[in-house]
Motif scaffolding. Structure first.
Motif, PDB file in Angstrom:
ATOM      1  N   TYR A  57       2.841   5.572 -15.615  1.00 33.33           N
ATOM      2  CA  TYR A  57       2.144   5.156 -14.587  1.00 33.33           C
ATOM      3  C   TYR A  57       2.689   4.415 -14.162  1.00 33.33           C
ATOM      4  CZ  TYR A  57      -1.086   2.823 -11.120  1.00 33.33           C
ATOM      5  OH  TYR A  57      -2.170   2.467 -10.269  1.00 33.33           O
ATOM      6  N   THR A  58       3.228   2.704 -14.658  1.00 29.19           N
ATOM      7  CA  THR A  58       3.970   1.989 -13.987  1.00 29.19           C
ATOM      8  C   THR A  58       5.286   2.766 -13.599  1.00 29.19           C
ATOM      9  OG1 THR A  58       3.094   0.242 -15.642  1.00 29.19           O
ATOM     10  CG2 THR A  58       4.628   0.000 -14.656  1.00 29.19           C
ATOM     11  N   GLY A  97      -2.115  -0.138 -17.371  1.00 25.34           N
ATOM     12  CA  GLY A  97      -1.654   0.922 -16.559  1.00 25.34           C
ATOM     13  C   GLY A  97      -0.545   1.383 -18.015  1.00 25.34           C
ATOM     14  N   ASP A 111       0.857  -1.019   0.057  1.00 24.97           N
ATOM     15  CA  ASP A 111       0.100  -0.134  -0.110  1.00 24.97           C
ATOM     16  C   ASP A 111       0.516   0.948  -0.260  1.00 24.97           C
ATOM     17  OD1 ASP A 111      -1.811   1.628   0.443  1.00 24.97           O
ATOM     18  OD2 ASP A 111      -2.707   1.254   2.093  1.00 24.97           O
ATOM     19  N   THR A 112       0.736   2.153  -1.012  1.00 25.30           N
ATOM     20  CA  THR A 112       1.661   3.064  -0.964  1.00 25.30           C
ATOM     21  C   THR A 112       0.952   4.395  -0.922  1.00 25.30           C
ATOM     22  OG1 THR A 112       1.139   3.525  -3.486  1.00 25.30           O
ATOM     23  CG2 THR A 112       3.243   2.227  -3.685  1.00 25.30           C
ATOM     24  N   HIS A 151      -1.985  -3.402  -7.371  1.00 22.76           N
ATOM     25  CA  HIS A 151      -1.370  -2.635  -8.564  1.00 22.76           C
ATOM     26  C   HIS A 151      -0.261  -2.828  -7.442  1.00 22.76           C
ATOM     27  CE1 HIS A 151      -4.329  -0.303 -11.405  1.00 22.76           C
ATOM     28  NE2 HIS A 151      -4.369  -1.886 -11.157  1.00 22.76           N
ATOM     29  N   GLY A 152       0.551  -1.991  -6.972  1.00 31.22           N
ATOM     30  CA  GLY A 152       1.550  -2.357  -5.395  1.00 31.22           C
ATOM     31  C   GLY A 152       1.817  -3.858  -4.837  1.00 31.22           C
ATOM     32  N   LEU A 189       4.517   3.667 -10.381  1.00 30.91           N
ATOM     33  CA  LEU A 189       4.657   2.899  -8.930  1.00 30.91           C
ATOM     34  C   LEU A 189       5.286   1.673  -8.858  1.00 30.91           C
ATOM     35  CD1 LEU A 189       2.157   0.963  -7.642  1.00 30.91           C
ATOM     36  CD2 LEU A 189       2.425  -0.456 -10.138  1.00 30.91           C
ATOM     37  N   GLU A 227      -0.930   5.669  -3.137  1.00 34.96           N
ATOM     38  CA  GLU A 227      -0.971   6.760  -3.962  1.00 34.96           C
ATOM     39  C   GLU A 227      -1.642   5.423  -4.746  1.00 34.96           C
ATOM     40  OE1 GLU A 227       2.043   8.391  -5.453  1.00 34.96           O
ATOM     41  OE2 GLU A 227       2.403   9.644  -3.061  1.00 34.96           O
ATOM     42  N   HIS A 228      -1.915   4.449  -4.571  1.00 37.14           N
ATOM     43  CA  HIS A 228      -2.279   3.918  -6.162  1.00 37.14           C
ATOM     44  C   HIS A 228      -2.554   2.727  -5.933  1.00 37.14           C
ATOM     45  CE1 HIS A 228       2.229   5.350  -7.221  1.00 37.14           C
ATOM     46  NE2 HIS A 228       1.559   5.151  -7.894  1.00 37.14           N
ATOM     47  N   GLU A 229      -3.558   1.619  -6.452  1.00 35.77           N
ATOM     48  CA  GLU A 229      -5.118   0.548  -5.624  1.00 35.77           C
ATOM     49  C   GLU A 229      -3.167  -0.297  -5.525  1.00 35.77           C
ATOM     50  OE1 GLU A 229      -7.034  -1.052  -8.656  1.00 35.77           O
ATOM     51  OE2 GLU A 229      -7.158   1.115  -9.816  1.00 35.77           O
TER      52      GLU A 229
END
Length: 513
Positions: A279-280, A275, A237-238, A245-246, A283, A240-242
């Protein structure tokens, strides 16, 4: 013909095969599937209208997008097979070795290989006494059956897909190693692993409802233990991103090659990834920042060796379940067991994780470990976290004030020199043993690891004031050869908890203390 007929029942009717004579060399486990037999049978089947062959050009398997010859059953063969059922034959070997290219190679004839094969054979003998079936209460809309296959429905993000599994008459596993080494990969595979998690929750083992205890965030947890750092509460869990995705970015990055750029490339090439490059990249950078202590493992190709560790953990969990008479199906880092035994298996997993931490930890990690019990809830797996297992020996305990310096009966610098010499000696013996088994490891890596272990052990000794190894094994200074003098006619007593080894041997209870 059996392979083509079975594949025709699925959504992937083509079966690949090799037309290279070299591929069939040293593959005694293939039995009658020799080069001459396969090529002759393929030609005969094509001429008879039973097979449709899609032949690849020579060397196409080395292309950037590799291709291999393949075939599928024609409608005529499917019609001729009718309702015939095929007899299941167990694999000739319960362990498989593959090289860097993923090609099956001969297993070396060593004591280690024999031990691993015997271990897998023993697990299969135990599994053969279990009965696995779909619960009669499962919705018919979620399951489809053909003559041989079991198809299970999966819905994710509103998209429906169907997984296909080929059940065997009784559960069995095969252990697959990679890179031509027994410390790479080595995970256990069984037909039930092809089913979606929600559908596995509808399986019965010996007529009993099941649950699936799971090691949470296992590979990141192992990496944090190796470097001796504190792990964030959620490594995915960043903010900022889902989170999903993390999770993809971290796990794919650990398995990728080429550093952070390689991690980004691997994620961009993943099927279903939508993405953008920008974006990638953001991430992966955010995940690297969140997990700074282990960011160096992103794009390091560490995944295959981490799987070697978790596969050994899985084997140990299964052996302990067998001893406790608990039916158990492995699913890589989780285990499908009867609901009544869920808590007991969770405790077994915690003990195995503790032992693994003691073996791989640098001695300063404050990583928290969790076992997650997966329970079906309204068509989805509900996650209920158990309390974290206490940190291993060496983890700093919170205190209101710093303790007074401890008076030590040895000189820390001199004992560190002696500990380094001892650990390097152990590393040389380990390298010699590996080479006798046909395994070659960089001495630079072994020496660096030995020095890290020595510093970690000495740090624990200095913190506790207790020697991890007695002076007859590791003296307080180099050249000090004091040894206990056994009485005439009597053997020196050996303390099993302080025997020779890379680290002092402790019980799981002592490790958690």
């Amino acid at each position: 013909m059996a392979t083509g007929g079975l594949a025709a029942e699925t959504s992937q009717p083509f079966v690949s095969f090799s037309r290279s004579r070299n591929w069939y060399a040293n593959r005694e486990a293939n039995g009658d599937l020799t080069y001459d037999n396969v090529i002759h049978a393929m030609k005969t089947g094509v001429d008879a209208g039973l097979f449709e062959e899609d032949r690849a050009r020579q060397g196409a398997h080395l292309d950037e997008v590799p291709r291999q010859s393949r075939f599928r059953a024609t409608p005529l063969l499917i019609e001729r097979l009718g309702d015939a059922r095929f007899e299941h034959l167990r694999p000739a070997s319960s362990i498989i070795m593959r090289d860097e290219a993923g090609v099956t190679v001969a297993i070396p004839d060593t004591e280690r290989a024999q031990r691993i094969r015997k271990e897998a054979d023993g697990l299969n003998e135990w599994l053969s006494g279990m009965r696995v079936e779909v619960s009669p209460d499962a919705s018919p809309e979620d399951w489809q059956r053909s003559r041989h296959h079991l198809r299970a429905r999966k819905v994710k993000d509103g998209v429906e897909t169907w997984a296909c599994a080929l059940p065997t008459p009784s559960p069995e596993i095969v252990r697959i190693f990679g890179r031509g080494r027994f410390d790479c990969h080595g995970r256990l595979y069984g037909w039930w692993q092809s089913l979606p998690k929600d559908r596995r929750a509808e399986l019965l083992i010996n007529g009993e409802l099941t649950v699936e205890p799971d090691f949470a965030m296992l590979h990141p947890t192992l990496l944090y233990a190796m470097v001796g750092a504190t792990m964030p509460r959620d490594v995915y869990d960043t903010g900022e991103h889902e989170r999903d995705h993390g999770k993809l970015a971290l796990n794919i990055g650990i398995n990728a090659k080429g550093g952070l750029k390689g991690a980004v490339d691997a994620l961009m090439w993943r099927d279903g990834w939508t993405g953008t490059r920008t974006y990638t990249q953001g991430l992966v950078d955010a995940i690297a920042e969140l997990n700074a202590p282990i960011a160096g493992f992103l794009g390091s190709d560490a995944g295959v060796r981490l799987m070697g560790i978790d596969s050994a953990m899985a084997v140990e969990v299964m052996k302990r379940c067998r001893k406790a008479d608990i039916a158990c199906l492995p699913v890589h880092d989780s285990f499908r067991v009867a609901a009544k035994s869920g808590n007991q298996v969770t405790a077994i997993m915690a003990d195995v994780l503790d032992a693994t931490f003691t073996r791989i930890s640098s001695g300063t990690s404050t990583t928290k470990r969790q076992i997650i019990l997966q329970v079906p809830r309204a068509g989805a797996a509900a996650l209920a976290a158990s309390p974290p297992v206490p940190a291993p020996v060496g983890a700093p305990a919170p205190s209101a004030a710093s303790p007074a310096p401890r008076s030590l009966p040895w000189d820390p610098a001199l004992r560190l020199d002696a500990m380094i010499a001892y650990q390097i000696g152990c590393a040389r013996a380990e390298m010699a043993q590996d080479r006798r088994q046909g395994l070659y490891t960089s001495w630079t890596e072994l020496e660096a690891a030995a020095r890290r272990i020595a510093k970690s052990v000495c740090a624990d000794e200095n913190a506790t004031g207790i020697r991890a190894f007695p002076i007859r094994i590791v003296p307080d200074r180099l050249g000090d050869t004091k040894k206990a003098s056994p009485k005439l006619g009597r053997s020196r007593k050996v303390n099993l908890s302080q025997g020779k080894g890379r680290r002092p041997r402790v019980t799981p209870t002592e490790a958690r203390a």
